[in-house]
Design an enzyme around this catalytic site. Structure first.
Site, PDB file in Angstrom:
ATOM      1  N   SER A  57       0.808  -1.212   0.000  1.00 27.21           N
ATOM      2  CA  SER A  57       0.000   0.000   0.000  1.00 27.21           C
ATOM      3  C   SER A  57       0.845   1.267   0.000  1.00 27.21           C
ATOM      4  CB  SER A  57      -0.949   0.008   1.210  1.00 27.21           C
ATOM      5  OG  SER A  57      -1.895  -1.032   1.116  1.00 27.21           O
ATOM      6  N   CYS A 262      -9.163  -1.717   3.857  1.00 29.51           N
ATOM      7  CA  CYS A 262      -8.388  -0.606   3.295  1.00 29.51           C
ATOM      8  C   CYS A 262      -8.901  -0.223   1.906  1.00 29.51           C
ATOM      9  CB  CYS A 262      -6.910  -0.980   3.286  1.00 29.51           C
ATOM     10  SG  CYS A 262      -5.800   0.406   2.923  1.00 29.51           S
ATOM     11  N   HIS A 346      -6.483  -1.966   9.296  1.00 28.72           N
ATOM     12  CA  HIS A 346      -5.898  -3.283   9.037  1.00 28.72           C
ATOM     13  C   HIS A 346      -6.042  -4.192  10.254  1.00 28.72           C
ATOM     14  CE1 HIS A 346      -3.704  -2.869   5.138  1.00 28.72           C
ATOM     15  NE2 HIS A 346      -3.902  -1.590   5.410  1.00 28.72           N
ATOM     16  N   GLU A 348      -5.491  -7.258  10.499  1.00 26.88           N
ATOM     17  CA  GLU A 348      -4.399  -8.247  10.552  1.00 26.88           C
ATOM     18  C   GLU A 348      -3.133  -7.659  11.171  1.00 26.88           C
ATOM     19  OE1 GLU A 348      -2.867  -5.773   7.395  1.00 26.88           O
ATOM     20  OE2 GLU A 348      -4.886  -6.382   7.935  1.00 26.88           O
TER      21      GLU A 348
END
Length: 398
Positions: A57, A262, A346, A348
């Protein structure tokens, strides 16, 4: 410490970062000695630089680390989040080196191996405050050792097209696709817009077979995999440059349960008819507070994005589920009737806290609700009971 950059080397490797608004920040070069352009953004995380470096990203950007010390631990002791380094360069205050006793790869060597430039010795506090005041900036990084006029570097920064309206997700998506996990009781297709590996680990930990498809996968190609669910990944740059992907997401709505993170969140918003606009300096770091509007809980989250959904443009059948407590921007949405939800942050992590792992379990529950004949909308994962207990099958950061 095995300091490759002693005082003499620092003096000989003069470098500077020139912003399009005319500001210039000086330091010394490390990594690949190649000048380049990029968008300067700051990351407020205190650790996990290897995971930050390998987050797709950040493609097209210079990451400014607000933490003062970077590089003290070995670069290859952490797991990478993608197959390469896609960012354009990094900016640090104090570049540390790993000790001789550890004998592992330094940040300088790591950047050199991946042909990415860096600049150290920068007053990153002043640079961060400048970016907060004036917004993310187009920039030119001069590190090649030649004599260069600052005005010329500023002009090059201004002349660069920047990231707005640019499709960088196609540059970082793996064009081949692959099978990440072949065992499980659910079959999930993950669309790769720049997907992080820890997302795939968390999906697999929910007993899901995960097939990764590239960004240009069509609706027909996705459905040919007979997915129980489709995951929309993170990715770089401007979601408004991807109308063809938003169109595919719109086709998938109601046909199969959807979860996005995202860029995936922004694309779901676009598919639902909402608008997505650029923030002044974005959210980058692993310490951003987000409020879960269903439970009232505050989650500390990992984030990396420059764009956000405009809440006022969401249709009536879509609810906001999470908000950012720093600026009240939209951090999560859920369709009230169709099985689809997404978050801007995020869950994760990698790096970051574990507060939001429950979302992967919620995706699993949504799929089972849909398979059982329910619409899958508005259903809570069994672990979302306010107890703070983790869901079974979760994996940790990285």
């Amino acid at each position: 410490m095995n300091n490759k950059f002693n005082w003499k080397a620092k003096r000989e490797k003069k470098a500077f970062l020139a912003l399009a608004d005319g500001a210039v920040f000086h330091g010394y070069a490390f990594g690949e000695a190649t000048d380049t352009v990029g968008e300067a953004v700051f990351n407020t995380g205190m650790a996990g630089y290897k995971q930050i470096l390998t987050d797709p990203s950040y493609a097209g950007q210079f990451v400014v680390f607000t933490t003062a010390e970077v590089g003290a631990y070995a670069a290859n002791l952490e797991k990478s989040e993608s197959r390469d380094v896609f960012l354009n360069g990094i900016v640090v205050n104090s570049l540390d080196d790993v000790s001789k006793e550890i004998g592992e790869e330094s940040l300088h060597d790591y950047m050199l191996a991946h042909k990415k430039p860096g600049i150290a010795g920068v007053d990153t506090r002043a640079l961060t405050l400048h970016l907060r005041e004036h917004g993310a900036q187009k920039a030119y990084l001069h590190v090649d050792g030649s004599d260069m006029n600052e005005a010329d570097a500023i002009a090059k920064a201004k002349a660069w097209e920047g990231l707005d309206g640019q499709d960088y997700a196609s540059k970082v998506s793996d064009p081949k696709g692959y099978e990440f996990s072949t065992e499980g009781d659910l079959n999930v297709v993950a669309l790769d817009f720049g997907i992080k590996t820890n997302i795939l680990r968390n999906l697999a930990a929910q007993n899901m077979k995960v097939t990764v498809l590239p960004i240009n996968a069509t609706y027909e190609q996705i459905m040919a995999k007979n997915p129980d669910g489709v995951f929309l990944s993170n990715g770089p740059a401007d979601p408004n440059s991807l109308p063809q992907v938003a169109a595919v997401v719109k086709q998938l709505l109601g046909k199969v349960p959807l979860m996005g993170i995202c860029l995936g969140n922004q694309l779901l918003g676009l598919a639902l008819g909402a608008k997505v606009s650029k923030l002044k300096f974005g959210h980058h770091g692993c310490n951003h507070p987000v409020k879960n509007l269903k439970t009232g809980a505050v989650e500390i989250t990992s984030q990396n994005h420059n764009y956000a959904i405009e809440e006022s443009t969401l249709p009536a059948n879509v609810e906001v589920t999470h908000i950012n407590l720093n600026d009240n921007t939209v951090e999560g949405i859920r369709h009230k009737e169709l099985p689809a939800f997404s978050v801007q942050y995020h869950p994760e992590s990698a790096p970051g806290p574990n507060d939001s792992y429950y979302l992967f379990g919620e995706f699993r529950q949504m799929i089972f609700d849909f398979k059982s004949g329910k619409n899958g909308a508005g259903k809570d994962c069994a672990c979302m009971n306010g107890s703070g207990k983790e869901c079974a099958g979760e994996v940790k950061n990285g």
